[in-house]
Design a protein around this motif. Structure first.
Motif, PDB file in Angstrom:
ATOM      1  N   THR A 184      -5.570  10.026  -3.685  1.00  0.00           N
ATOM      2  CA  THR A 184      -4.145   9.788  -3.888  1.00  0.00           C
ATOM      3  C   THR A 184      -3.836   8.347  -4.254  1.00  0.00           C
ATOM      4  O   THR A 184      -2.976   8.082  -5.102  1.00  0.00           O
ATOM      5  N   SER A 185      -4.561   7.395  -3.640  1.00  0.00           N
ATOM      6  CA  SER A 185      -4.160   5.993  -3.767  1.00  0.00           C
ATOM      7  C   SER A 185      -4.917   5.181  -4.815  1.00  0.00           C
ATOM      8  O   SER A 185      -4.333   4.293  -5.447  1.00  0.00           O
ATOM      9  N   LEU A 186      -6.202   5.446  -5.020  1.00  0.00           N
ATOM     10  CA  LEU A 186      -6.978   4.641  -5.961  1.00  0.00           C
ATOM     11  C   LEU A 186      -6.424   4.648  -7.385  1.00  0.00           C
ATOM     12  O   LEU A 186      -6.461   3.617  -8.067  1.00  0.00           O
ATOM     13  N   PRO A 187      -5.924   5.799  -7.880  1.00  0.00           N
ATOM     14  CA  PRO A 187      -5.362   5.783  -9.232  1.00  0.00           C
ATOM     15  C   PRO A 187      -4.280   4.730  -9.426  1.00  0.00           C
ATOM     16  O   PRO A 187      -4.109   4.220 -10.538  1.00  0.00           O
ATOM     17  N   SER A 188      -3.564   4.414  -8.370  1.00  0.00           N
ATOM     18  CA  SER A 188      -2.488   3.426  -8.490  1.00  0.00           C
ATOM     19  C   SER A 188      -3.030   2.033  -8.796  1.00  0.00           C
ATOM     20  O   SER A 188      -2.425   1.277  -9.559  1.00  0.00           O
ATOM     21  N   ILE A 189      -4.168   1.680  -8.180  1.00  0.00           N
ATOM     22  CA  ILE A 189      -4.767   0.375  -8.451  1.00  0.00           C
ATOM     23  C   ILE A 189      -5.222   0.293  -9.902  1.00  0.00           C
ATOM     24  O   ILE A 189      -5.000  -0.704 -10.597  1.00  0.00           O
TER      25      ILE A 189
ATOM     26  N   MET B 135      11.484   1.009  -4.551  1.00  0.00           N
ATOM     27  CA  MET B 135      10.221   0.696  -3.891  1.00  0.00           C
ATOM     28  C   MET B 135      10.221   1.178  -2.436  1.00  0.00           C
ATOM     29  O   MET B 135       9.230   1.726  -1.955  1.00  0.00           O
ATOM     30  N   ALA B 136      11.335   0.972  -1.749  1.00  0.00           N
ATOM     31  CA  ALA B 136      11.435   1.448  -0.364  1.00  0.00           C
ATOM     32  C   ALA B 136      11.274   2.963  -0.305  1.00  0.00           C
ATOM     33  O   ALA B 136      10.567   3.504   0.555  1.00  0.00           O
ATOM     34  N   TYR B 137      11.917   3.655  -1.251  1.00  0.00           N
ATOM     35  CA  TYR B 137      11.811   5.113  -1.269  1.00  0.00           C
ATOM     36  C   TYR B 137      10.383   5.570  -1.571  1.00  0.00           C
ATOM     37  O   TYR B 137       9.840   6.460  -0.910  1.00  0.00           O
ATOM     38  N   ASN B 138       9.756   4.951  -2.584  1.00  0.00           N
ATOM     39  CA  ASN B 138       8.418   5.387  -2.975  1.00  0.00           C
ATOM     40  C   ASN B 138       7.366   5.115  -1.910  1.00  0.00           C
ATOM     41  O   ASN B 138       6.426   5.893  -1.752  1.00  0.00           O
ATOM     42  N   ILE B 139       7.525   4.018  -1.174  1.00  0.00           N
ATOM     43  CA  ILE B 139       6.608   3.763  -0.056  1.00  0.00           C
ATOM     44  C   ILE B 139       6.695   4.896   0.950  1.00  0.00           C
ATOM     45  O   ILE B 139       5.690   5.476   1.376  1.00  0.00           O
ATOM     46  N   SER B 140       7.913   5.232   1.345  1.00  0.00           N
ATOM     47  CA  SER B 140       8.098   6.280   2.361  1.00  0.00           C
ATOM     48  C   SER B 140       7.684   7.652   1.833  1.00  0.00           C
ATOM     49  O   SER B 140       7.123   8.468   2.567  1.00  0.00           O
ATOM     50  N   ALA B 141       7.951   7.914   0.553  1.00  0.00           N
ATOM     51  CA  ALA B 141       7.612   9.220  -0.017  1.00  0.00           C
ATOM     52  C   ALA B 141       6.103   9.401  -0.129  1.00  0.00           C
ATOM     53  O   ALA B 141       5.552  10.447   0.256  1.00  0.00           O
TER      54      ALA B 141
ATOM     55  N   VAL C 270       2.471   0.140  -4.667  1.00  0.00           N
ATOM     56  CA  VAL C 270       2.959   1.047  -3.621  1.00  0.00           C
ATOM     57  C   VAL C 270       2.081   2.299  -3.550  1.00  0.00           C
ATOM     58  O   VAL C 270       1.728   2.771  -2.469  1.00  0.00           O
ATOM     59  N   GLY C 271       1.712   2.818  -4.726  1.00  0.00           N
ATOM     60  CA  GLY C 271       0.918   4.036  -4.783  1.00  0.00           C
ATOM     61  C   GLY C 271      -0.456   3.893  -4.158  1.00  0.00           C
ATOM     62  O   GLY C 271      -1.052   4.880  -3.726  1.00  0.00           O
ATOM     63  N   PHE C 272      -0.985   2.680  -4.120  1.00  0.00           N
ATOM     64  CA  PHE C 272      -2.270   2.455  -3.455  1.00  0.00           C
ATOM     65  C   PHE C 272      -2.097   2.287  -1.949  1.00  0.00           C
ATOM     66  O   PHE C 272      -2.834   2.865  -1.154  1.00  0.00           O
TER      67      PHE C 272
END
Length: 415
Positions: free
Chosen positions: A47-52, A231-237, A358-360
């Protein structure tokens, strides 16, 4: 509404893209855990590595895009590269005996996000130029509705197809990756057929202004206000993305057919509610309605953990879908509205760059909470974070209303 040629092509492109990606995307967690034996931490990395990788792509991405004479051609090339790399995942099961198959999946999904980020950036910038602001609300609601119908059909038929096989069998997934790539060819063809107006002076201006990207964008207050809330929303989501998949598979023991039912009910809710969101956004404004949509999304984690009954979870996914439609439509519309026409590509690139960070981080936080505190407490914390983010949209909406009222009174008094 009557669609222009570009709008029709964008709808066809969206349908092909949605069908291609939804045939497998929604089943990647099932593929990773049931076929490849991925761990919780590996699921978090998927889920997170693609963001980096996406973040690294966005650093040169805006510069490359500004140097290309055609945003459309840039989008075509990057989209094809993304879909081709996604198709390569069909070879991953051949390495199962080596024990490295889950890590190969993690690596491929991460790497394909490099051209994927460029594709997303160039498409957003291209379509923002092609579709005038006064048509965006109705057009994007219609496009999203058609995309959701395509996603519904692709997801449900895929679930039925996968249910014919043992959940540990890799062959059906490999077939789906191959078929998905064939659909992606049509996606690229429709994208290539778009007609664009190339404005050389504007591109040169953007090339000059790219040097000021890290700081200049934050001086534009409407964009900065949107950025903080988004950004606040995407972190929580995104904290909950991996947790939901793990809950469905390990706690509720969902099979492929149940995964398809989760997605289908979610997508049905999106189809039903999209026009409502577009209609009320025109009346009430994007920012105020984003509070409602984000607050609805905040209820998802706590409602999900109330039961492992698969019928109940299916109904909860219908409820969630109503608010997914709202957040998807309103966030993108608000992004386009909050960015000035000059250097739009740079503003969008900056948003996607921060979104990649945020996605990472966010999914890793979610997996950490899950490992440290257990499923129920982790889900409760995700809900609390989402409610907090939802209120940020409300605060901004109220400030904007007060600012407008103050300006109106000032004008009246001066007259």
């Amino acid at each position: 509404m009557g669609f222009t040629k570009n709008e029709k092509l964008s709808i066809y492109n969206g349908i092909a893209s949605t069908a291609s990606t939804n045939m497998v995307n929604g089943y990647i967690p099932l593929f990773a855990i049931s076929v490849l034996g991925a761990t919780n931490n590996q699921m978090g990395l998927i889920t997170s590595l693609p963001s980096i990788i996406g973040m690294l792509a966005l650093i040169p991405g805006a510069i490359w895009l500004n140097k290309w004479k055609s945003k459309k051609n840039f989008a075509v090339a990057s989209t094809f590269a993304t879909r081709f790399m996604f198709m390569l995942i069909l070879f991953v099961p051949f390495f199962s005996e080596s024990g490295y198959a889950p890590w190969l999946l993690v690596g491929l999904i991460a790497l394909l996000n490099f051209p994927g980020a460029l594709s997303n950036l160039s498409w957003q910038s291209m379509i923002g130029d092609m579709i005038s602001e006064d048509r965006r609300g109705n057009f994007f609601s219609s496009r999203n509705r058609y995309n959701t119908i395509a996603a519904l059909a692709a997801t449900f038929s895929t679930g039925l197809f996968l249910s014919l096989f043992d959940k540990r069998d890799a062959l059906p997934y490999q077939i789906l990756f191959a078929v998905g790539f064939l659909l992606a060819i049509f996606e690229v063809i429709f994208l290539f057929k778009h007609k664009e107006r190339v404005s050389k002076p504007e591109i040169k201006q953007e090339v000059i202004e790219k040097k000021k990207l890290p700081f200049a964008v934050f001086r534009y207050k409407p964009y900065t206000a949107f950025l903080i809330c988004a950004m606040a929303y995407n972190i929580s989501a995104q904290m909950g993305w991996s947790i939901f998949s793990i809950y469905h598979i390990k706690e509720a023991h969902a099979t492929a057919i149940w995964f398809s039912l989760f997605s289908v009910t979610n997508q049905l809710a999106q189809i039903i509610s999209l026009k409502w969101w577009a209609k009320f956004a025109d009346r009430r404004g994007n920012t105020m309605l984003l509070f409602v949509a984000a607050a609805g999304m905040a209820s998802a984690p706590v409602l999900t953990i109330l039961s492992t009954n698969l019928v109940y979870i299916t109904l909860i996914n219908f409820w969630i879908g109503i608010f997914v439609a709202g957040t998807n439509l309103l966030l993108f519309n608000q992004l386009l509205k909050a960015t000035p026409d000059e250097s739009k590509t740079n503003y969008i690139a900056n948003y996607n760059f921060l979104l990649a960070i945020v996605g990472f981080i966010a999914p890793q936080i979610g997996v950490f909470l899950l490992n440290q505190f257990g499923m129920n407490f982790a889900m409760a914390l995700v809900s609390a974070a989402r409610f907090t983010a939802a209120f940020s949209f409300l605060v901004v909406a109220l400030k904007l209303e007060n600012h407008k009222a103050f300006r109106a009174r000032t004008i009246e008094e001066s007259v």
